[in-house]
Design an enzyme around this catalytic site. Structure first.
Site, short mmCIF file in Angstrom:
data_model
loop_
_atom_site.label_atom_id
_atom_site.label_comp_id
_atom_site.label_asym_id
_atom_site.label_seq_id
_atom_site.Cartn_x
_atom_site.Cartn_y
_atom_site.Cartn_z
CG ASP A 89 -2.01 1.01 1.19
OD1 ASP A 89 -2.22 1.60 0.12
OD2 ASP A 89 -2.63 1.26 2.23
CD GLU A 120 -5.69 6.40 -0.48
OE1 GLU A 120 -6.82 5.91 -0.52
OE2 GLU A 120 -4.83 6.03 0.37
ZN LIG Z 1 -3.65 2.71 -0.33
#
Ligand SMILES: [Zn+2]
Length: 346
Positions: A89, A120
């Site tokens: 991620d 994000e």
């Molecule tokens: Zn992410």
């Protein structure tokens, strides 16, 4: 660099949200070296999105985010996995998208772009700024990457964040009749919220409600005059009816401030892929000008944000193949439609 090397290189440039500059500089230089035209789009001081394109307008843009949650964890690997912050991620995803784009360009497919955003993990502010880019010819598809175990996500849950604030009257705790406890008011409201029935959806499942933060009071011998809580709900439908339910449950004397909201999103579905529904949020709701959204990426969301974050090398290699295949398929869709339209015209 191959996909594993590039993943490790990216992990080893820490980029906790707010501190994306170094990884952004690395990517901009690296992509320029691969022959892309690169735009560093300023989002805030020392924070920029990286948008890379070839000399033709991109019809498909592969995207994900450069920031990670804290703390930075350096990379390591064994035969099967790459470990470190951002492994799944989303630095493994960045690497897989770059390698896939190189493969496509080697085949002569140049109508592709790459977009890597900041922020994000906080509020997708990078994506919001990216959505302001003016295209002469906007992209048709946005192939966003988040860890979906390489399955094609067909829908994402929506989200509603809110703050509850209760006020009361401070007094010495030995004389409670002189005061009014904001904490007790807040606890009562939270208890009513916990008993609420929320809607469910066949595809997206249950609405869920997390009481994520709770604050209040100063010391044990003072009746607290202020208390607050921050809640986040994962939505399977519109936010409005949920807000009405919350407002009724909370009752008078507690102030609700809505912090953010977005609806569930139905994503583009393609034949021949394993599908899934994801409960987490992504940049996609904020990138509405970047084409029809799709979502797929290597790694599992269940080990994202953990101290043992990893991605399997097998999955990274598979993601490259999947990205290449999806882009080919999306571009062929259009050509087919164009051919058919031409056929009709003839
Ligand atoms: Zn992410």
């Amino acid at each position: 660099m191959n996909v594993n090397e590039l993943t490790r290189q990216l992990i080893d440039i820490p980029s906790v949200t707010g501190d994306e500059k170094n990884v952004g500089e690395f990517l901009a230089t690296y992509l320029e070296g691969l022959g892309y035209e690169v735009v560093k789009q300023e989002v805030a001081a020392d924070r920029f999105n990286v948008f890379a394109r070839t000399n033709v307008a991109p019809r498909v843009v592969l995207s994900t985010h450069m920031d990670t949650v804290p703390p930075a964890i350096p990379s390591s690997e064994d035969d099967e996995k790459i470990y470190g912050r951002g492994a799944c991620d989303a630095k493994g995803i960045i690497a897989a998208q770059i390698i896939a784009a190189t493969r496509l360009r080697d085949e002569g497919i140049n109508e592709i772009g790459l977009l890597f955003t900041v922020d994000e993990e906080a509020g997708s502010y990078g994506a919001q700024v990216a959505n302001q880019i003016k295209f002469t010819q906007p992209p048709e598809y946005l192939l966003n990457g988040e860890p979906t175990d390489n399955k094609l996500a067909v829908a994402t849950k929506g989200s509603l964040r809110l703050n509850l604030r209760a006020t009361g009257r401070a007094a010495h705790s030995a004389y409670p009749e002189q005061g009014e406890s904001a904490i007790e008011k807040l606890l009562d409201a939270l208890e009513r919220i916990r008993k609420c029935e929320w809607p469910a959806d066949e595809l997206l499942g249950e609405t869920t409600c997390n009481i994520g933060v709770i604050r209040g009071g100063t010391r044990p011998n003072v009746i607290p005059d202020e208390a607050s809580a921050v809640l986040q709900l994962r939505l399977v439908g519109a936010a409005e009816p949920i807000k009405r339910t919350l407002e009724t449950a909370v009752g008078d004397g507690i102030e609700i401030t809505y912090l953010s909201e977005h609806k569930p999103i139905h994503l583009l579905d393609l034949d021949g892929f394993e599908r899934c529904v994801v409960r987490f949020t992504t940049d996609i709701p904020y990138l509405s000008n970047w084409g029809k959204p799709l979502l797929l990426g290597p790694g599992s969301i269940l080990n994202a944000h953990t101290e043992h974050e990893f991605v399997e090398k097998r999955e990274l290699a598979e993601a490259v193949e999947l990205y290449v295949g999806i882009v080919r398929m999306l571009l062929a869709e259009k050509s087919k439609a164009a051919e058919n339209a031409e056929g009709v015209l003839k």
